[in-house]
Enzyme design. Sequence first.
Site, mmCIF file in Angstrom:
data_model
loop_
_atom_site.group_PDB
_atom_site.id
_atom_site.type_symbol
_atom_site.label_atom_id
_atom_site.label_comp_id
_atom_site.label_asym_id
_atom_site.label_seq_id
_atom_site.Cartn_x
_atom_site.Cartn_y
_atom_site.Cartn_z
ATOM 1 C CG ASP A 154 -2.004 -1.077 1.124
ATOM 2 O OD1 ASP A 154 -2.229 -1.588 0.017
ATOM 3 O OD2 ASP A 154 -2.607 -1.407 2.162
ATOM 4 N N GLY A 155 2.021 1.213 0.656
ATOM 5 C CA GLY A 155 2.904 2.366 0.676
ATOM 6 C C GLY A 155 3.418 2.732 -0.702
ATOM 7 C CG ASN A 231 -4.105 6.159 3.332
ATOM 8 O OD1 ASN A 231 -4.964 5.764 2.536
ATOM 9 N ND2 ASN A 231 -3.123 5.386 3.742
#
Length: 395
Positions: A154-155, A231
């Site tokens: 996800d990073g 996010n």
Amino acid sequence: MLALVVKQLLRSQPNSSTTRGLLRRVQYDCRRAIATTSEIATKTPPTIVRRRSKTANGERSVGDEIDQQYTLSWSGATPRTVLIIKKANDKQVDTALVRISQWLNQAYPQINVVLEPQVYQQFHHLLPSVRTIAPGSIGEYTRVVDFVVTLGGDGTFLHVSSLFHSQVPPIIPFSMGTLGFLLPFNVADFQSQLQKVIEGTATLLPRTRLTYSKRTFDGSVDKQGPVNITNEACIHRGTYPHLTTISCYLNDHLLTTSVGDGIIVGTPTGSTAYSLSAGGPIVHPLVSSMIVAPVCPRSLSFRPLMLPSNSVVKLQVHQESRGRATAYIDGRDCGELLQGEYIEIRQSPHPLMCVNREDLAAGWALDINQLLKFNRTFSYPHESLFGDDDPEGQD
């Protein structure tokens, strides 16, 4: 119908041999996926997937909403440039990068494969056909890239957002990280999935982004300028031992003043990240909204909120706060805030256009159950998802 149109011409870079010959990205259209009532019945109920449907007499059903998924089609030509973003210091990811680059060069020789400068330095001897841009020329990505491939977790996916300050080309993420909640595809299927993207048959999911701007005492924008948020944005007391006092404004109206560790403002994508750990709700990616969640508030009555996506939220360090605070954007330290300074957060006009599964509802339900262990009991480890005993897990 939503059309995302970009210019076609590219000026070659005379001062960089690595970028010379890159062609301007082609046009592509994102068209809303329209499903008939029969298609909805065979896939998922219309109450789960927001699809625009028609009844038997051709009229729209009461409560129907516009489908926020899109289909990808290239306008008159195949894409010319793909940017591959990889997770650092991972041998399996390195192997995948080489395989995908070589396959693209053989199957689609007209497509330029672009790597980030530091990755290019590592692989250009092994992959002589790949290209890069000049270090520091981040704006070139917006100018030349048709679509993006991510290899990692996800990073790695979040890193793509920081490379595109305005319009973002379609992103196809392959899971090769720790969790991979945002990554629907296995890298073993890269050929079939990339073929769908290149041939213009993929389904796109727009993920909401927010913009963050830091403002000083007099309201002027900090020199850092607006920053995109995928996010969450967070004001946190950081390393200071005292609780921080933060005033939260909604559309210039004071909502509340919180004493605690901080406040999070997040997106539906970020609802399964820091906000979730702070007690925030899990929000479906098709729900256009913003999340406001406190971090360890002193008052137990400060509960997480969901706001309309067109809201403007201001988080200001109170003049009487005992300590300063630090602003964090998607986990990155964006500097200290003094008493009276604040950040302003609003929806970005440029979402992340992500290649996704065709059946979003089924995939999302699968992810929160398998990856987040949603509503799993701790008392009965062998209990199945539907409450039946799992014969494979019993002794």
